[in-house]
Design a protein around this motif. Sequence first.
Motif, PDB file in Angstrom:
ATOM      1  N   ARG A 172       0.836  -1.198   0.000  1.00 34.16           N
ATOM      2  CA  ARG A 172       0.000   0.000   0.000  1.00 34.16           C
ATOM      3  C   ARG A 172       0.872   1.250   0.000  1.00 34.16           C
ATOM      4  NH1 ARG A 172      -5.291  -1.017   1.833  1.00 34.16           N
ATOM      5  NH2 ARG A 172      -5.473   1.065   2.739  1.00 34.16           N
ATOM      6  N   THR A 175       1.225   4.516   1.795  1.00 32.12           N
ATOM      7  CA  THR A 175       0.826   5.094   3.074  1.00 32.12           C
ATOM      8  C   THR A 175       1.485   6.453   3.236  1.00 32.12           C
ATOM      9  OG1 THR A 175       0.700   2.871   4.026  1.00 32.12           O
ATOM     10  CG2 THR A 175       0.757   4.722   5.569  1.00 32.12           C
ATOM     11  N   ASP A 177      -3.256   5.410  -0.260  1.00 33.40           N
ATOM     12  CA  ASP A 177      -4.262   4.422   0.140  1.00 33.40           C
ATOM     13  C   ASP A 177      -4.670   4.632   1.586  1.00 33.40           C
ATOM     14  OD1 ASP A 177      -4.218   2.969  -2.321  1.00 33.40           O
ATOM     15  OD2 ASP A 177      -2.298   2.099  -1.717  1.00 33.40           O
ATOM     16  N   GLU A 178      -3.714   5.072   2.400  1.00 29.81           N
ATOM     17  CA  GLU A 178      -3.980   5.243   3.825  1.00 29.81           C
ATOM     18  C   GLU A 178      -3.146   6.409   4.338  1.00 29.81           C
ATOM     19  OE1 GLU A 178      -4.312   2.410   7.768  1.00 29.81           O
ATOM     20  OE2 GLU A 178      -2.641   2.070   6.392  1.00 29.81           O
ATOM     21  N   THR A 219      -8.543   7.661   5.084  1.00 29.30           N
ATOM     22  CA  THR A 219      -8.217   8.251   3.788  1.00 29.30           C
ATOM     23  C   THR A 219      -8.076   9.762   3.938  1.00 29.30           C
ATOM     24  OG1 THR A 219     -10.534   8.576   3.193  1.00 29.30           O
ATOM     25  CG2 THR A 219      -9.520   6.453   2.599  1.00 29.30           C
ATOM     26  N   HIS A 220      -7.518  10.374   2.953  1.00 26.84           N
ATOM     27  CA  HIS A 220      -7.337  11.828   2.988  1.00 26.84           C
ATOM     28  C   HIS A 220      -8.688  12.533   3.088  1.00 26.84           C
ATOM     29  CE1 HIS A 220      -5.945  15.820   2.071  1.00 26.84           C
ATOM     30  NE2 HIS A 220      -6.584  15.857   0.897  1.00 26.84           N
ATOM     31  N   GLU A 221      -9.647  12.101   2.276  1.00 24.35           N
ATOM     32  CA  GLU A 221     -10.959  12.742   2.300  1.00 24.35           C
ATOM     33  C   GLU A 221     -11.660  12.536   3.637  1.00 24.35           C
ATOM     34  OE1 GLU A 221      -9.835  10.762   0.034  1.00 24.35           O
ATOM     35  OE2 GLU A 221      -9.610  12.022  -1.749  1.00 24.35           O
TER      36      GLU A 221
END
Length: 602
Positions: free
Chosen positions: A358, A360, A561-562, A576-578
């Motif tokens: 991922r 990260t 992704d994270e 997540t960023h959002e």
Amino acid sequence: MIDAYEDPGTPDTRGGWSYLWWLVACQPGRSLAGALLGSVWLTLMAGTPYMMARAVDDGLVPGHMAVLAGWSAAIFVLGAVNAWVSIMRHRTMTRVRMDAYFRTIKVLVGHTVRLGAELPRRADAGEVVTIGVGDVHTIAQALTVVGPGVGAVVVYAVVAGLLMTISPLLTGVVLLGVPVVALLAGPLARRLQGRETEYRERQSVLTARIGDLAGGLRVLNGLGGKGLFADAFRRDSQHLRAQGYRVGAVASWVQALGMGLPTVFLAVVTWIAARMAAHGDITVGQLVSVYGYVAVLVGPVAFFLDMGYQLSRGVVAARRVVRLLRHEPTPDEGTQQPPAGPAVLHDPESGVRVRPGRLTALVSAAPTEAGSVVDRLGRYTRSDVTWGGVRLDAVPLPEVRTRILVADNDAHFFADTLRNSLRGAGLYQTGGHNAPHRGAGNCAGNPHAPAPADAPPAAPPDAQTTQALHAAAASDIVQALPHGLDSQIDAQARNLSGGQRQRVRLARALLADPEVLLAVEPTSALDAHTEALVAERLRSARDGRTTLLTTTSPLVLAHADEVIFLVDGKVSATGTHEGLLEYEPGYRALVARDTEEEEVVR
């Protein structure tokens, strides 16, 4: 002289004197030859007065012209032979000094490489530079004692024996002269050691400050702090200059005594001998020989004083070298096998978990906190980090360095072509993120690791380089250089801008293609357009590989992704960023502050 690829041996680090003796013992044949040639050279110089005395007493007699010519020819031959001996002595002593010089350099370079990431934590850059630039030369110069030093002792004994055949009184004056000179010069030599030590310490501090200023000059200009630091540097320079004057004052007295005392010594002995000749106790030829003997002794006495001066400085320099050599790297006690494949990296201290495969992002208001996490995950500091359930410090360090790569904006560039900078040595990064200076370790991944069974065929080297440059948005750098990838890059890539260096470093990391990439602020010096390109391409280039980025850029965070949000060095939120923008006020205030400011302006 030591070969470039020869093992320099194990130095004696018990002290400064022990180290100097080790340098002599490493070349016993050459040292013995230097001592022998120095002794013969000075002894033959004492032979000239003897021959002159015989020429005066035996040759300056009516009808003895052949005797005078014979002694004159003998003096000429002796001078020619001694000139050749002097040349050989000088060559031998040059080799002795050069061997000590290069042997010390090899020992220091080898030891600093062994220290690797621990070097910046054990010794500052100023100390290392001062040792490499000044102390090594001083140590080599101190080995002059091997040749003229030993020769001075020998010729002193020889001259004393020759004078004994002329006058016990003169012999006693000569034998007592050197101890008196030593008593006068000894306290100055000890004082010189103290002054020299303090001067070297101040010089190390100032050298380190020069490096810091040079490295941060652009930042200082931007913050308006260049003048403040320039004033501080000027004050430190003045203090160092004052200390240099104090060292020079003591050294000047030592050197003045080295020239003056032998001259006084010569005058006293000559006066006594002249008085004895006037009273008929010695002949005119013996008077000439006494003058010649004492004139010869001026050199050895001066050598004694110079030897003390050089040894005083050499011991100070050797102690600094020994102090650096005493720093030992933390032993690698790892014996456990690493995970067979991608696995979770877990830092219990912060709570950070880096899941395999991922992308990260690690976000913190304090960059040093995120950097400390990276140092622990990359095993550049002691920690309880686990890798697939196995303690990271229990895995052999070569395995860790092969599979986990830490890349940051202080990774070194050597002077070479861009192609070799990218491929020839992989990444030069051994210091960890928070280390003030980096070493030169090879972290280019494991070229011998077997490829997975379902892996696609490897791309040709040039194609891999092109792909890495494209992913780092660095293709335009290659196009702008006069010879493309074969263009010469200066040391530390000084002929590239800050943003260009950052992109080349990122390309270098991507080209290494490690199993785990830990990148510290890989886009901090880029403009928004380039940063958006890098963020998009980086995700594609590292697809399926474990990647951790420290950043606060929304353009990069949007592709992660994270996202792990740190507060006071601990995990505060993950998502997540959002999601974090919506539910985490602290995160939103940190990463979206520019957007909010624009909205307020509108």
